[in-house]
Design a protein around this motif. Structure first.
Motif, PDB file in Angstrom:
ATOM      1  N   ARG A   1     -15.854  40.431   9.569  1.00 49.34           N
ATOM      2  CA  ARG A   1     -16.373  39.405   8.589  1.00 49.34           C
ATOM      3  C   ARG A   1     -15.273  38.629   7.910  1.00 49.34           C
ATOM      4  O   ARG A   1     -14.584  39.070   7.293  1.00 49.34           O
TER       5      ARG A   1
ATOM      6  N   SER B   1     -11.859  38.986   3.617  1.00 51.16           N
ATOM      7  CA  SER B   1     -12.076  39.300   4.894  1.00 51.16           C
ATOM      8  C   SER B   1     -11.623  40.633   5.174  1.00 51.16           C
ATOM      9  O   SER B   1     -10.678  41.230   4.894  1.00 51.16           O
TER      10      SER B   1
ATOM     11  N   GLU C   1     -19.075  31.671  -1.913  1.00 55.20           N
ATOM     12  CA  GLU C   1     -18.397  32.444  -1.021  1.00 55.20           C
ATOM     13  C   GLU C   1     -18.752  31.945   0.522  1.00 55.20           C
ATOM     14  O   GLU C   1     -19.756  31.508   0.756  1.00 55.20           O
TER      15      GLU C   1
ATOM     16  N   THR D   1     -18.612  32.742   4.553  1.00 52.54           N
ATOM     17  CA  THR D   1     -18.847  33.709   5.289  1.00 52.54           C
ATOM     18  C   THR D   1     -19.073  33.384   6.831  1.00 52.54           C
ATOM     19  O   THR D   1     -19.894  32.525   7.060  1.00 52.54           O
TER      20      THR D   1
ATOM     21  N   ASP E   1     -14.568  36.118   5.032  1.00 49.32           N
ATOM     22  CA  ASP E   1     -15.079  35.870   3.760  1.00 49.32           C
ATOM     23  C   ASP E   1     -13.830  35.616   2.794  1.00 49.32           C
ATOM     24  O   ASP E   1     -12.780  36.001   2.373  1.00 49.32           O
TER      25      ASP E   1
END
Length: 241
Positions: free
Chosen positions: A189, A185, A136, A138, A191
């Motif tokens: 955030r 996302s 991931e 982020t 993602d």
């Protein structure tokens, strides 16, 4: 150019079994990109220790950070052998107790006093028969909607800015990666989930995003984003990671 710095090692601590003192010093080191003779461009960093510390691309000036971690409860493999080859920093994360081996090659495509473009190439391989590893990417901030209305086919651009102040972080994915990336996302955030499909034993799978940090008030213009996307699409995938 690269400035590789090693952490301070307690002389009372002996190297791990089977490792030389020099190799032991490399474990957990981090790299810092230094601009072309301009002190204002210093400070972008790539921390590549892996393990519970993960991998991170950072701009301390704007506070923006793109973190790379394993999806799930298990940490990333921990970095082992590291070296600089040409314009690339090579890091190996061997498969010891986890599901896969990770190799990372990082180079700076462009750098200036206010902007840097990283090209990390992630390479996964496993010795197990049945795995589906996923990484991931982020970042936290506020999403930016000022993106080009037209982009090359199968290209993905994600952009985020600091909650306060100037700066911009963009993640570009080319046609070999964008169709196979999950966008998770939401809110503030960013993602992105890369890999995540069945990985057969012995098969090597690669992905190569471009990560752009900008420190200006206006950020990267839509025209510049389009040019970066075209350049990414025309840049061959590295043979080794």
């Amino acid at each position: 150019m690269w400035q590789i710095q090693t952490p301070t090692v307690d002389p009372k601590e002996s190297p791990a079994s089977g490792q030389s003192a020099e190799k032991s010093q490399l474990i957990g080191q981090w790299g810092q990109l230094i601009g072309q003779g301009d002190s204002e461009s210093a400070g972008w960093t790539c921390r590549a220790t892996g393990g519970k510390s993960g991998i991170a691309f950072e701009d301390p000036e704007t506070g923006l950070t793109l973190c790379v971690d394993n999806v799930g409860s298990d940490p990333l493999p921990t970095s082992d052998e590291q070296y600089v080859c040409g314009d690339s920093w090579k890091i190996d994360y061997p498969q010891k107790t986890g599901e896969y081996r990770l190799r990372l090659s990082v180079r700076a495509v462009h750098t200036s006093p206010t902007r840097t473009v990283w090209e990390p190439t992630f390479s996964l391989q496993t010795s197990l028969l049945d795995t589906d590893p996923s990484l991931e990417l982020t970042a936290v901030g506020r999403f930016d909607q000022e993106l080009p209305p037209e982009l090359p086919a199968d290209v993905s651009v994600s952009s985020i800015r600091p909650a306060d102040g100037n700066g911009q972080l963009l993640v570009l994915l080319g046609p070999l990666d964008a169709p196979f990336t999950k966008h998770r996302s939401s809110g503030n955030r960013l993602d992105l989930r890369i890999f995540g499909e069945f990985l057969e034993k012995g098969v090597i799978r690669k992905t190569r995003p471009w990560i752009i940090f900008d420190r200006t008030v206006d950020g990267v213009s839509p025209e510049e984003i389009s040019r970066y996307c075209d350049e990414l699409c025309s840049t061959p995938l590295p043979l080794t990671a």
